[in-house]
Design an enzyme around this catalytic site. Structure first.
Site: not given
Ligand code: NAP
Length: 283
Positions: A49, A93, A116
């Site tokens: 990422k 994460q 997200d």
């Protein structure tokens, strides 16, 4: 033989579009990624990422906390990032080490920075058919279909898997695109009867090569979200690619299908977050 949907190539195309957009922005978007602990898979995802951000001109930072971090310490990091105007997007994460609450983390991130799209507010917008941020993996699937010329409108769409991050939002995006959507899961009776009627079959269950050719309609578009290991330890999907590609009209490979699209959609959301926040500041 099915047409192979090349997620790497489509992803590269979209990343070039994002890079051009970022280049035109006076203030560059910024993504902060929190990682707690030493899970090797999570470290690879976070590194990818970070690298992808750099390639399109998005500023990014990785905040590493030890596995021994407390909920209070993690919450304090999120609070600081929520308040920092230079941070457009925040993600933590997952999975988190034992003892830390994923629900609390998701709820704590400011919905305007929740790139997200996991928070209840953003999931609600998706459910209402008016998303602020698109859920990354399902949005990646929609782009693959669109850019491969697969029409969703009026089609019978079957999603296998009902997780909060893939299956459920996937169903919502297909519905928004005017597909007729059925969601299957581990309790579905006669899965094969449902999947083999699908014009578009999206599979996200986490079982290597589970979907076999007899479960697929001739000419269907088959999208494989799964990331599994086969009997030799090699990366593969939830679909038996070799056999299904003989029957399907379109198919995504694993690797090189949905995988590259997820990070690309995260980049898109980070740009959208920066614009959203800039718009609010100028009001
Ligand atoms: P998950 O949370 O474990 O959910 C799995 C879903 O599959 C559940 O809804 C489960 O049903 C269903 N299922 C399991 N066995 C089944 C069976 N035999 N028949 C029908 N349904 C079955 O998984 P996830 O997070 O959605 O991930 C799914 C897969 O996608 C994994 O391989 C994951 O690594 C991959 N993934 C890839 C990306 C990417 O970027 N490419 C992103 C996210 C996930 P129940 O609800 O009834 O238990």
């Amino acid at each position: 033989m099915a047409k192979i949907i090349d997620g790497k190539a489509i992803s590269a195309q979209i990343r070039a579009e994002i890079a051009a957009e970022v280049a035109s922005m006076p203030v560059k978007p910024g993504l902060s990624v929190i990682i707690v602990g030493d899970d090797p898979a999570s470290k690879v995802y976070v590194r990818n990422k970070h690298k992808a951000c750099g390639e399109v001109g998005i500023r990014s930072e990785v905040i590493e906390l030890p596995a021994s971090a407390t909920q209070e310490e993690l919450d304090a990091v999120i609070d600081r990032l929520n308040a920092d105007e230079s941070v457009s997007g925040i993600l933590c994460q997952l999975p988190l080490p034992k003892g830390l609450s994923e629900d609390e983390v998701i709820a704590r991130i400011d919905p305007k920075k929740d790139v997200d799209a996991f928070s209840a507010v953003n999931v609600g917008h998706i459910m209402l058919g008016d998303p602020v941020f698109l859920p990354c993996t399902p949005a990646g699937v929609m782009e693959l279909l669109k850019r491969s010329g697969v029409e969703v409108k009026g089609k019978s769409c079957v999603v296998v898997g009902r997780s909060n991050i893939v299956g459920k939002p996937m169903a919502m995006l297909l519905l928004k695109a005017d597909g007729t959507v059925t969601v299957c899961h581990s309790k579905t009776a006669d899965l094969k009867a449902v999947t083999s009627a699908a014009d578009i079959l999206v599979v996200a269950i986490g079982r290597a090569k589970f979907i076999t050719a007899d479960m697929v309609k001739e000419g269907a578009a088959v999208i494989d979200v799964g990331m599994d290991r086969d009997e030799n330890g090699r990366l593969c999907g939830d679909v038996d690619f070799d056999a299904v590609s003989e029957k399907a009209g379109y198919i995504t490979p694993v690797p090189g299908g949905v995988g590259p699209m997820t990070i690309t959609m995260l980049l898109k959301n980070t740009v959208a977050a920066a614009k959203l926040q800039a718009g609010e500041k100028n009001q």
